[in-house]
Scaffold this active site. Sequence first.
Site, PDB file in Angstrom:
ATOM      1  N   GLU A 102       0.707  -1.152  -0.066  1.00 44.09           N
ATOM      2  CA  GLU A 102       0.017   0.110   0.077  1.00 44.09           C
ATOM      3  C   GLU A 102       0.787   1.296  -0.067  1.00 44.09           C
ATOM      4  O   GLU A 102       0.529   2.314  -0.712  1.00 44.09           O
ATOM      5  CB  GLU A 102      -0.755  -0.073   1.184  1.00 44.09           C
ATOM      6  CG  GLU A 102      -2.009  -1.258   1.071  1.00 44.09           C
ATOM      7  CD  GLU A 102      -2.709  -1.258   2.472  1.00 44.09           C
ATOM      8  OE1 GLU A 102      -2.626  -2.147   3.407  1.00 44.09           O
ATOM      9  OE2 GLU A 102      -3.943  -0.777   2.433  1.00 44.09           O
ATOM     10  N   GLU A 114      -3.879  -9.072   3.805  1.00 45.95           N
ATOM     11  CA  GLU A 114      -4.580  -8.689   5.068  1.00 45.95           C
ATOM     12  C   GLU A 114      -5.671  -9.967   5.405  1.00 45.95           C
ATOM     13  O   GLU A 114      -5.948 -10.147   6.522  1.00 45.95           O
ATOM     14  CB  GLU A 114      -5.276  -7.525   5.184  1.00 45.95           C
ATOM     15  CG  GLU A 114      -4.129  -6.338   5.213  1.00 45.95           C
ATOM     16  CD  GLU A 114      -3.343  -5.642   4.099  1.00 45.95           C
ATOM     17  OE1 GLU A 114      -3.422  -6.619   2.970  1.00 45.95           O
ATOM     18  OE2 GLU A 114      -2.967  -4.792   3.832  1.00 45.95           O
TER      19      GLU A 114
HETATM   20  N1  CO8 Z   1       4.704  -7.688  11.230  1.00 44.58           N
HETATM   21  C1  CO8 Z   1       5.697  -7.840  12.327  1.00 44.58           C
HETATM   22  N2  CO8 Z   1       6.798  -8.585  12.047  1.00 44.58           N
HETATM   23  C2  CO8 Z   1       7.049  -9.237  10.806  1.00 44.58           C
HETATM   24  C3  CO8 Z   1       6.142  -8.817   9.946  1.00 44.58           C
HETATM   25  C4  CO8 Z   1       5.078  -8.231  10.041  1.00 44.58           C
HETATM   26  N3  CO8 Z   1       4.233  -7.528   9.021  1.00 44.58           N
HETATM   27  N4  CO8 Z   1       6.499  -9.685   8.813  1.00 44.58           N
HETATM   28  C5  CO8 Z   1       7.883 -10.218   8.990  1.00 44.58           C
HETATM   29  N5  CO8 Z   1       7.928  -9.901  10.614  1.00 44.58           N
HETATM   30  C6  CO8 Z   1       9.084 -10.400  11.326  1.00 44.58           C
HETATM   31  C7  CO8 Z   1       8.760 -11.897  11.677  1.00 44.58           C
HETATM   32  O1  CO8 Z   1       7.941 -12.016  12.859  1.00 44.58           O
HETATM   33  C8  CO8 Z   1      10.527 -12.281  12.040  1.00 44.58           C
HETATM   34  O2  CO8 Z   1      10.629 -11.764  13.604  1.00 44.58           O
HETATM   35  P1  CO8 Z   1      10.984 -12.783  14.368  1.00 44.58           P
HETATM   36  O3  CO8 Z   1      12.496 -13.062  13.870  1.00 44.58           O
HETATM   37  O4  CO8 Z   1      11.202 -12.124  15.694  1.00 44.58           O
HETATM   38  O5  CO8 Z   1      10.462 -13.937  14.592  1.00 44.58           O
HETATM   39  C9  CO8 Z   1      11.262 -11.441  11.215  1.00 44.58           C
HETATM   40  O6  CO8 Z   1      10.255 -10.327  10.664  1.00 44.58           O
HETATM   41  C10 CO8 Z   1      11.546 -12.075  10.053  1.00 44.58           C
HETATM   42  O7  CO8 Z   1      10.453 -12.758   9.239  1.00 44.58           O
HETATM   43  P2  CO8 Z   1      10.161 -14.383   8.931  1.00 44.58           P
HETATM   44  O8  CO8 Z   1      10.937 -15.228   9.808  1.00 44.58           O
HETATM   45  O9  CO8 Z   1       8.651 -14.652   8.821  1.00 44.58           O
HETATM   46  O10 CO8 Z   1      10.824 -14.349   7.554  1.00 44.58           O
HETATM   47  P3  CO8 Z   1      10.518 -15.387   6.443  1.00 44.58           P
HETATM   48  O11 CO8 Z   1      11.636 -15.165   5.195  1.00 44.58           O
HETATM   49  O12 CO8 Z   1      10.423 -16.709   6.846  1.00 44.58           O
HETATM   50  O13 CO8 Z   1       9.259 -15.051   5.818  1.00 44.58           O
HETATM   51  C11 CO8 Z   1       7.399 -13.500   4.751  1.00 44.58           C
HETATM   52  C12 CO8 Z   1       9.077 -13.617   5.101  1.00 44.58           C
HETATM   53  C13 CO8 Z   1       6.860 -14.121   4.030  1.00 44.58           C
HETATM   54  C14 CO8 Z   1       7.310 -11.951   4.353  1.00 44.58           C
HETATM   55  C15 CO8 Z   1       6.818 -13.506   6.530  1.00 44.58           C
HETATM   56  O14 CO8 Z   1       7.783 -12.635   7.239  1.00 44.58           O
HETATM   57  C16 CO8 Z   1       5.339 -12.705   6.571  1.00 44.58           C
HETATM   58  O15 CO8 Z   1       4.366 -13.560   5.801  1.00 44.58           O
HETATM   59  N6  CO8 Z   1       5.286 -11.796   6.814  1.00 44.58           N
HETATM   60  C17 CO8 Z   1       3.863 -11.205   7.138  1.00 44.58           C
HETATM   61  C18 CO8 Z   1       3.306 -10.580   5.910  1.00 44.58           C
HETATM   62  C19 CO8 Z   1       2.055  -9.904   6.109  1.00 44.58           C
HETATM   63  O16 CO8 Z   1       1.110 -10.696   6.447  1.00 44.58           O
HETATM   64  N7  CO8 Z   1       1.724  -8.691   5.950  1.00 44.58           N
HETATM   65  C20 CO8 Z   1       0.488  -7.789   6.111  1.00 44.58           C
HETATM   66  C21 CO8 Z   1       0.541  -7.392   7.369  1.00 44.58           C
HETATM   67  S1  CO8 Z   1      -1.161  -6.879   7.633  1.00 44.58           S
HETATM   68  C22 CO8 Z   1      -1.033  -5.283   7.282  1.00 44.58           C
HETATM   69  O17 CO8 Z   1      -0.063  -5.032   6.359  1.00 44.58           O
HETATM   70  C23 CO8 Z   1      -2.192  -4.488   7.434  1.00 44.58           C
HETATM   71  C24 CO8 Z   1      -1.752  -2.971   7.324  1.00 44.58           C
HETATM   72  C25 CO8 Z   1      -2.957  -2.157   6.797  1.00 44.58           C
HETATM   73  C26 CO8 Z   1      -3.316  -0.878   7.969  1.00 44.58           C
HETATM   74  C27 CO8 Z   1      -1.966  -0.113   7.938  1.00 44.58           C
HETATM   75  C28 CO8 Z   1      -2.001   1.090   8.958  1.00 44.58           C
HETATM   76  C29 CO8 Z   1      -0.681   1.586   9.103  1.00 44.58           C
END
Ligand code: CO8
Length: 260
Positions: free
Chosen positions: A114, A134
């Site tokens: 976004e 989302e």
């Molecule tokens: N939020 C918080 N922490 C995150 C996020 C996130 N969106 N994405 C990754 N991280 C963190 C993980 O928790 C991890 O932390 P830790 O080492 O402490 O466990 C670290 O980043 C590394 O991530 P991964 O170990 O998961 O890395 P991978 O390579 O295995 O996976 C991915 C990468 C596929 C990107 C995976 O991290 C993932 O699926 N992340 C979430 C993606 C997601 O669902 N995003 C949408 C979130 S909802 C949203 O954006 C709504 C916003 C609308 C309103 C906004 C208003 C400001």
Amino acid sequence: MNTEYTLTEVNDGIGWLTVNRPDSLNALTSEVVAALESALRDLEQDPAVKVVVITGAGEKAFVAGGDIKEMANMGPLAAKEYARRGQQMVSFIGKMSKPVIAAVNGYALGGGLELALACDFIYASEKAKLGLPEVTLGVIPGFGGTQNLPRLIGPNRAKELIFSGKALTAQQAKEWGIVNEVFPPEELRAKVTETAQAIARNGMLAVGSAKDAILHGLDMSKEDGLRYESSLFATLFASDDQKEGMQAFIAKRKAEFKGK
Ligand code: CO8
């Protein structure tokens, strides 16, 4: 100015703004959102900056979304405030007189896509993945995604992406019209720089007016949009840049624009 979560670097007219929280894949907490808005306001004011580029720190992510760990415990009021602040930050990109390019170097998911969609256009690395997951978390895009994506690619493809939560490869995102160009990761910065410099050589008042005409025109009837375009066109004839640009053409020399 650098902050805990943003890095700003001005180089040859280009202001690079890096979201800097690589351990969390640059996920957007409220603090990051506030730091980004403040950095964008500084870049808009900085006379040395003609074009802004937003990118993410580290090898893996542009921005992997809103911070899920922060959102997990929010109630409706906090969520509304979070979305409002986020929307205010992304709307500011549209209000900036300077072009803003998203250099998507890795995951651009949820709030990350976004943020990129709010920029004027997106260049991406071949390894980028782009999506709005989302609904897989029980929510919807809250950062303008339900409005900006359908305007960019039409409602049906936007619905497919938002309803399924699937991520597109950079190449697919290019085919869908989300991304303008895709490059090998090691070439992304140079290619963005090349285009940003080409823009920065032009009359920046004119570039800003073109951005204004396109963005505001999209929310008007075609007739009102054409009227708006002609008023912006006419106003530019009060600028030194218009005189310089046209006189330079006639004299067969390169224009030296001053942005006034
Ligand atoms: N939020 C918080 N922490 C995150 C996020 C996130 N969106 N994405 C990754 N991280 C963190 C993980 O928790 C991890 O932390 P830790 O080492 O402490 O466990 C670290 O980043 C590394 O991530 P991964 O170990 O998961 O890395 P991978 O390579 O295995 O996976 C991915 C990468 C596929 C990107 C995976 O991290 C993932 O699926 N992340 C979430 C993606 C997601 O669902 N995003 C949408 C979130 S909802 C949203 O954006 C709504 C916003 C609308 C309103 C906004 C208003 C400001």
